[in-house]
Design an enzyme around this catalytic site. Structure first.
Site, short mmCIF file in Angstrom:
data_model
loop_
_atom_site.label_atom_id
_atom_site.label_comp_id
_atom_site.label_asym_id
_atom_site.label_seq_id
_atom_site.Cartn_x
_atom_site.Cartn_y
_atom_site.Cartn_z
N TYR A 32 -1.75 0.49 10.18
CA TYR A 32 -1.97 -0.24 8.94
C TYR A 32 -0.73 -0.13 8.03
O TYR A 32 -0.20 -1.15 7.56
CB TYR A 32 -3.21 0.32 8.22
CG TYR A 32 -3.36 -0.19 6.81
CD1 TYR A 32 -3.64 -1.54 6.57
CD2 TYR A 32 -3.20 0.66 5.72
CE1 TYR A 32 -3.76 -2.01 5.27
CE2 TYR A 32 -3.31 0.20 4.42
CZ TYR A 32 -3.59 -1.13 4.20
OH TYR A 32 -3.69 -1.60 2.92
N SER A 39 0.83 -1.21 0.00
CA SER A 39 0.00 0.00 0.00
C SER A 39 0.86 1.25 0.00
O SER A 39 1.98 1.26 0.55
CB SER A 39 -0.85 -0.02 1.27
OG SER A 39 -1.42 1.24 1.51
N LYS A 82 2.12 -3.06 6.78
CA LYS A 82 2.51 -3.35 5.38
C LYS A 82 4.02 -3.19 5.21
O LYS A 82 4.67 -3.98 4.52
CB LYS A 82 1.77 -2.40 4.43
CG LYS A 82 0.27 -2.66 4.35
CD LYS A 82 -0.02 -3.94 3.57
CE LYS A 82 -1.48 -4.29 3.54
NZ LYS A 82 -1.78 -5.52 2.81
#
Ligand code: UDP
Length: 332
Positions: A138, A114, A142
């Protein structure tokens, strides 16, 4: 050649599963259906299981040649409120999956990464060389996994492509699959719902950013374009004769930014209806502008996004209307 699509019952994974099959690959979907939908995996072999379930994975991995990994939690806001959930699945679970893949002797891996790995970018557009300093759990999860792939590439010869998506949007042309999240937090489906009567008023998360109109700017990329990039990534892995490991990281975006108000205008243009909205507070963890430099994807994978914002909105709108009144809500 057979591919395990972990998280293949989700929004992006299910599109990729179809693109792989259209390109002649055999596909096995592996999903625990915690956020995925059985219906999105319809027509495919679906093995229900968690990515950290080593025993279950072992027998499935024995039948495949490569793995694509989409099985992650993906709400920025939720990751800020409940980081434990994100680190448990996206870090610990993903690492367990990677170890199972390694133990199965598989060395081809495509990772759904991402643009959240970049955090607040110093420069726009963002190149793959930009500093990676995530600003929410988040993004941190990643980045952790990208780093694991890098280390496994050096130490164990893993051959991986990490695809850093910008904002995935749209539905597939067949009308079979669209954006389906529970709960929905994404801009385009919520803006469509706000003019269809099925949803509430859209809340604009802040209009005091240092952007042209004060709202956040994002690089929206059609999910079918994303799916095509995954097939290309796999071909890239197949085509590399060099036996050494590597982790190639590539941005997937259009290189064009749209503000929240631009998106609302596109939604109003396509639907011919007004988007009911109000301006609310900023959302935690949202950088002002995220736009990709997409030249690396073109150079390495021969990929450029083919579809623009109108196609994303139009396909999402027709999918939403088709599925309204259907039994999608029953989900898993
Ligand atoms: N956004 C918004 N209202 C919403 C949902 C999103 O204003 O109800 C904004 C959000 O702040 C961001 C952009 O729309 O700037 C895209 O958000 P989305 O959740 O779709 O994707 P993300 O950027 O979080 O991956």
């Amino acid at each position: 050649m057979a591919i395990l699509v972990a998280g293949g019952a989700g929004y992006i994974g299910s599109q990729v599963a179809r693109a792989l099959r259209r390109s002649g690959y055999e596909v096995v979907i592996y999903d625990n259906l915690s956020t995925g939908f059985r219906r999105l995996a319809r027509g495919f072999e679906l093995v229900e299981g968690d990515i950290s379930h080593e025993v279950k994975l072992r027998s499935v991995l024995a039948r495949v040649d490569a793995v694509m990994h989409f099985a992650a939690h993906a709400y920025v806001g939720e990751s800020v409120e409940n980081p434990r959930k994100y680190f448990r699945n996206n870090v610990a679970g993903s690492l367990s999956l990677l170890n199972s893949v390694l133990d199965a002797g598989i060395r081809r891996f495509v990772f759904s990464s991402s643009c959240a790995v970049y955090g607040i970018p110093g420069e726009i557009p963002i190149t793959e060389q930009a500093v990676r300093a995530p600003v929410n759990p988040y993004g941190a999860s990643k980045l952790f996994f990208e780093n694991a792939l890098e280390a496994y590439a050096c130490a164990y010869g893993m051959r991986a492509v990490s695809l850093r998506y910008f904002n995935a949007a749209g539905a597939d042309e067949s009308g079979e699959i669209g954006e389906l999240h529970e709960p929905e937090t994404h801009l385009i489906p919520l803006a469509l719902a706000a003019c269809s009567g099925s949803g509430g008023e859209l809340q604009i998360h802040g209009d005091d950013y240092a952007t042209g109109d004060g709202t956040c700017v994002r690089d929206y990329v059609h999910v079918e374009d994303l799916a095509d990039a995954h097939v290309r990534a796999l071909r890239y892995l197949e085509g590399r004769s060099d036996p050494r490991g590597f982790n190639l990281a590539v941005n997937l975006g259009t290189g064009r930014g749209y503000s929240v108000l631009d998106v609302i205008r596109a939604v109003e243009g396509i639907t011919g209806r007004a988007v009911r909205r109000m301006v609310g507070a900023r959302r935690a963890g949202d950088p002002a502008v995220l736009v990709a430099d997409a030249t690396e994807a073109q150079r390495v994978l021969g990929w450029t996004a083919q579809r623009g914002i109108e196609e994303m909105v139009a396909s999402a709108w027709s999918w939403m209307r088709e599925s309204e009144g259907g039994d999608w809500a029953e989900s898993a």
